[in-house]
Design an enzyme around this catalytic site. Structure first.
Site, mmCIF file in Angstrom:
data_model
loop_
_atom_site.group_PDB
_atom_site.id
_atom_site.type_symbol
_atom_site.label_atom_id
_atom_site.label_comp_id
_atom_site.label_asym_id
_atom_site.label_seq_id
_atom_site.Cartn_x
_atom_site.Cartn_y
_atom_site.Cartn_z
ATOM 1 N N HIS A 125 32.272 -29.120 -12.393
ATOM 2 C CA HIS A 125 32.048 -28.754 -10.833
ATOM 3 C C HIS A 125 33.250 -28.816 -10.064
ATOM 4 C CE1 HIS A 125 29.694 -28.437 -7.323
ATOM 5 N NE2 HIS A 125 30.200 -29.383 -6.773
ATOM 6 N N ASP A 162 31.660 -18.500 -2.812
ATOM 7 C CA ASP A 162 32.169 -19.402 -1.769
ATOM 8 C C ASP A 162 33.808 -19.533 -2.274
ATOM 9 O OD1 ASP A 162 32.149 -21.305 -4.006
ATOM 10 O OD2 ASP A 162 30.211 -21.833 -3.339
ATOM 11 N N LYS A 185 30.953 -19.362 2.855
ATOM 12 C CA LYS A 185 29.803 -20.263 2.754
ATOM 13 C C LYS A 185 29.648 -21.222 3.591
ATOM 14 C CE LYS A 185 27.821 -22.792 -1.031
ATOM 15 N NZ LYS A 185 27.499 -22.879 -2.291
ATOM 16 N N ARG A 187 27.394 -24.891 4.418
ATOM 17 C CA ARG A 187 26.383 -25.456 3.777
ATOM 18 C C ARG A 187 25.701 -25.937 4.927
ATOM 19 N NH1 ARG A 187 23.426 -26.129 -0.599
ATOM 20 N NH2 ARG A 187 24.922 -25.241 -1.950
ATOM 21 N N ASP A 213 28.499 -17.541 -9.825
ATOM 22 C CA ASP A 213 28.477 -19.021 -9.477
ATOM 23 C C ASP A 213 28.751 -19.935 -10.695
ATOM 24 O OD1 ASP A 213 28.948 -20.991 -7.638
ATOM 25 O OD2 ASP A 213 27.098 -20.410 -6.753
HETATM 26 C C1 R5P Z 1 28.690 -25.304 -5.002
HETATM 27 O O1 R5P Z 1 29.600 -25.874 -4.983
HETATM 28 C C2 R5P Z 1 28.471 -24.623 -6.353
HETATM 29 O O2 R5P Z 1 29.386 -23.759 -6.909
HETATM 30 C C3 R5P Z 1 27.186 -23.942 -5.940
HETATM 31 O O3 R5P Z 1 27.334 -22.631 -5.378
HETATM 32 C C4 R5P Z 1 25.765 -24.683 -5.791
HETATM 33 O O4 R5P Z 1 25.759 -25.704 -6.458
HETATM 34 C C5 R5P Z 1 24.753 -23.671 -5.793
HETATM 35 O O5 R5P Z 1 23.606 -24.385 -5.294
HETATM 36 P P1 R5P Z 1 22.401 -24.041 -4.600
HETATM 37 O O6 R5P Z 1 21.730 -23.001 -5.849
HETATM 38 O O7 R5P Z 1 21.385 -25.067 -4.590
HETATM 39 O O8 R5P Z 1 22.854 -23.118 -3.583
#
Ligand code: R5P
Length: 298
Positions: A125, A162, A185, A187, A213
C-alpha cells in the site's frame, strides 16, 4: 519444492506451481472444532523441502489459517519456508496518526514473518510498508500483469487517480510507451473522494483511457475518476487494479461508468483477468537458486 495454497489464494497458488514447472502442489485440509477453533493439516511429506506458502491476509480467518499453516510447515521439518502474501491486508494503517493507535501493518509483518525465511508480496500500500519486515522481503509489482492485458487493447492514455499512484502509472507508461497523466484526489471520507483533472490535461475527446490503481476497495476513486474522464470526452475507460476488493456494490457501480474492469489474481474476484504468477515465480526461482546454489542443502 512444494507449493501450499492457503484457502484465500488457492487458484493463484496453483498457477504459481504451474509456472514453476508443475512443482508439487497441495491444498491443506481444514475444519472447525465444535467451539469454532480452526484445525489445519497439510497432507504428504515436506521434511527437507523448500515450501512456498501462498495466502492473502484479507479476512481475519485467513490470517489465523496462515499462522497455523506456518507452524505445520516449520515444525514439519521443511528446509525453508517462503511466505507469499499476494494481498497484504491490514497494511493501510502504516503510521500512527493519533496516540494509542496500533500500526496494523507493522503488527502483522512482525508476526507473519516469525516462522518464515522470506516474504514475497505484491504492490504494498505504501513505501513505509517496505521497511516493516526484518526478514528478506521482495515486493512484486502488479504492473507487468496489467500491462500484459493492456497491450492487447487500444489504449491512448494512462491515468493515475492520485499522487500515490504516479509511480505505478509511470512504470506502465514506460512498458507500454504511452503517455500518463495524474488526477488530483481529495478524500472526503472512507467511501467518498473528489477528483479533478490537472490544468494541463490533454484533449480527451474520443480517447481510450486506462485508470490504474493499486486497490479498488469501495470503488469511490475509480467511479469518480471515470466520471471526470467521461465528462471530458473520453470514449472508453478501462478500470484496472492489482488488488480487486470490490466491496459492497463497487463492481456494479464501476460497470456503470467504465467500459471494462481488469484486475490481477491477488484476490479472487469477478474482474480477475491477469495473473501475477509469472512475476512471483521468477522471484521464487531466483531466491531459491541463490539460497541453495540451485541444488543441495544450504
Ligand atoms: C489509495 O491510497 C489507494 O491507492 C486507492 O486509490 C484506494 O484505496 C481505493 O479505494 P476506493 O476504491 O475505496 O476509493
Amino acid at each position: 519444492m512444494l507449493v501450499v495454497g492457503g484457502s484465500a489464494s488457492t487458484s493463484l497458488a496453483e498457477s504459481i506451481s504451474r509456472e514453476l514447472g508443475n512443482s508439487p502442489f497441495t491444498l491443506p485440509f481444514k475444519k472447525r472444532f465444535p467451539d469454532g477453533e480452526l484445525y489445519v493439516r497439510i497432507g504428504g511429506r515436506f521434511e527437507g523441502e523448500d515450501v512456498i506458502l501462498v495466502q492473502s491476509t484479507r479476512r481475519d480467518e485467513d490470517i489465523l489459517e496462515l499462522f497455523l499453516l506456518e507452524d505445520a510447515i516449520r515444525e514439519g521439518g521443511a528446509r525453508s519456508l517462503t511466505l507469499v502474501i499476494p494481498y497484504f491486508g491490514y497494511s493501510r494503517q502504516d503510521r500512527r496518526f493519533f496516540p494509542g493507535e496500533a500500526v496494523s501493518a507493522r503488527a502483522m509483518a512482525r508476526r507473519l514473518e516469525v516462522d518464515a525465511d522470506a516474504v514475497i508480496t505484491v504492490d504494498l500500500h505504501s513505501p513505509f510498508n517496505r521497511e516493516i519486515f526484518s526478514k528478506p522481503m521482495r515486493e512484486v509489482s502488479g504492473v507487468p500483469a496489467i500491462a500484459r492485458l493492456l497491450r492487447r487493447r487500444p489504449v491512448d492514455l494512462l491515468v493515475s487517480p492520485d499522487k500515490g499512484a504516479v509511480e505505478r502509472g509511470q512504470k506502465m507508461a514506460d512498458l507500454l510507451h504511452k503517455p500518463c497523466i495524474s488526477l488530483q484526489k481529495k478524500r472526503i471520507d472512507s467511501e467518498h473522494v473528489e477528483i479533478t483533472l490537472p490544468e494541463d490535461a490533454p484533449d480527451l475527446h474520443g480517447k481510450h483511457v486506462a485508470i490504474l490503481d493499486d486497490v479498488i476497495s469501495t470503488g469511490g476513486t475509480i467511479v469518480e475518476s471515470a466520471q471526470v474522464l467521461r465528462r471530458m470526452g473520453a470514449e472508453k475507460v478501462i478500470a484496472a487494479c492489482t488488488h480487486g476488493l470490490f466491496l459492497k456494490d463497487a463492481f456494479e457501480r464501476i460497470k456503470g461508468v467504465a467500459t471494462e474492469i481488469l484486475s490481477t489474481d491477488t484476490l479472487d474476484n469477478a474482474a480477475e483477468r491477469g495473473s501475477v504468477a509469472p512475476d512471483i515465480s521468477a522471484i521464487l526461482r531466483e531466491r531459491l537458486a541463490s539460497e541453495h546454489g540451485g541444488t543441495g542443502r544450504k
